[in-house]
Design an enzyme around this catalytic site. Structure first.
Site, PDB file in Angstrom:
ATOM      1  N   HIS A  86       1.266   5.066   4.602  1.00 33.20           N
ATOM      2  CA  HIS A  86       0.794   5.455   3.657  1.00 33.20           C
ATOM      3  C   HIS A  86       0.825   7.518   3.316  1.00 33.20           C
ATOM      4  CE1 HIS A  86      -3.060   2.656   4.119  1.00 33.20           C
ATOM      5  NE2 HIS A  86      -2.425   2.108   3.578  1.00 33.20           N
TER       6      HIS A  86
ATOM      7  N   SER B 120       1.414  -0.662   0.011  1.00 34.88           N
ATOM      8  CA  SER B 120       0.145   0.113   0.150  1.00 34.88           C
ATOM      9  C   SER B 120       0.930   1.021   0.228  1.00 34.88           C
ATOM     10  CB  SER B 120      -1.025   0.267   1.311  1.00 34.88           C
ATOM     11  OG  SER B 120      -1.607  -1.000   1.688  1.00 34.88           O
TER      12      SER B 120
END
Length: 361
Positions: A316, A258
């Protein structure tokens, strides 16, 4: 507890690009680029132990108490090697991408007539019906350049996912395919964990997002520059996660793609902020890519401040901020200044066997 890296499901209104949200696997996960899980412990039967006084009367020495394992402590000194690895790997990624682009252009020129000859032979030869290889070639040729590029990434992620299912490989997978600032192995897991998923849903979600945005990102910067961005973002986002975990004292393993995918999304949304996106389950509601990026960054910032542990929000943010920085500044500072390196490589190749005396491509 281990960290999971997840994404929110989005769709390009015009091109069906989708950005996905990773949920918990059956072990509880926290998200970054990576996924986390907690190992299930079976209760053990308590055995009756004779008191030390009875053992002393029998002349038997009591067994010593087992040592208490040391608790991990915050040590920013352990982040020096990961920092050097991050800087060095990022430089090597973009340097390797520049050389790869040079070799691709050279090979394309040299194989031009070979391709023309192959096309002519393909027309002359009798066509084979039902040939599996031919059908695979037709499917491969129908893919866009971006889809062909990320197919390799998806294949590697799928292979690593299968390795998690082999019991004899569990120790190896935890050591090298999860990133943990308290682990003995610090550097290579920063890269390898980018290709590692324990949950099938997490793997499917991340790879679907990557596939959906592949054409846009490859059209923007080409496959060589994209690979350098993707790999560098994976390592950089992991380093940001290391710093966050060490600062907060919440040391634990993470895995997943991610962080790298967030860099891709951030790059596309920064370059094309007016492009229309839609939530996959609510296609009638559209919004701009710029607003979607702001919402994602705000969500991860809030999660980092409040200490949410379902996702690895630090990874992230690290990936997203690197993607934004690269589009605004990094492309000019890094990629457009690759000419000296390419010239050195060209001179080296020209002096090698078959390089030619004039040094021309």
């Amino acid at each position: 507890m281990m960290a999971v890296r997840g994404l929110v499901l989005f769709r390009w209104a015009s091109e069906d690009f989708i950005h996905t949200h990773s949920l918990r696997s059956r072990f509880r996960l926290q998200t970054q680029q990576r996924c986390g899980f907690r190992k299930r412990v079976e209760p053990k039967k308590v055995e009756e132990v004779e008191p030390k006084e009875i053992l002393h009367k029998k002349g038997v020495a009591p067994s010593p108490d087992p040592p208490t394992p040391p608790r991990p402590t915050k040590s920013f000194g352990r982040l020096v090697k990961p920092f050097i690895f991050t800087v060095g790997f990022t430089g090597c990624s973009f340097g390797g991408a520049a050389i790869w682009q040079y070799e691709s252009l050279k090979s394309r020129v040299q194989s031009y007539f070979n391709d023309a000859k192959a096309d002519w032979l393909d027309k002359v030869r009798p066509q084979k019906h039902g040939d599996l290889r031919k059908q695979v070639n037709q499917w491969w040729n129908s893919l866009s350049e971006g889809q062909k590029t990320v197919t390799g990434i998806i294949a590697v992620n799928a292979f690593v996912f299968c390795c998690w299912r082999v019991p004899s490989l569990q120790h190896l997978m935890v050591k090298y395919f999860t990133s943990n600032p308290s682990s003995k192995a610090l550097c290579w897991p920063m890269l390898l964990s980018t290709f590692s998923h324990y949950s099938l849903f997490h793997l499917s979600a991340n790879m679907y997002v990557l596939w959906s945005f592949s054409s846009s990102i490859i059209n923007m910067m080409g496959k060589e520059q994209f690979m350098a961005l993707y790999l560098s973002a994976g390592v950089i986002s992991t380093f940001v996660s290391y710093v966050s975990k060490t600062a907060m004292g919440r040391l634990g393993p993470s895995l997943g793609a991610s962080g790298a995918i967030m860099a891709v999304l951030a790059a596309v949304c920064t370059k094309m902020p007016e492009a229309k996106l839609a939530i996959i389950f609510l296609p009638m509601y559209t919004f701009t890519a710029g607003n979607a990026l702001k919402a994602i960054v705000a969500l991860d910032t809030t999660g980092l401040i409040l200490g949410w542990r379902f996702f690895d929000h630090a990874a992230h943010l690290g990936g997203a901020l690197f993607g934004i920085w690269y589009i605004i500044y990094g492309h000019e500072l890094i990629w457009k200044n690759r000419e000296p390196l390419v010239k050195l490589w060209h001179d080296f190749r020209s002096r090698g066997p078959g390089g030619g005396s004039n040094g021309s491509i």
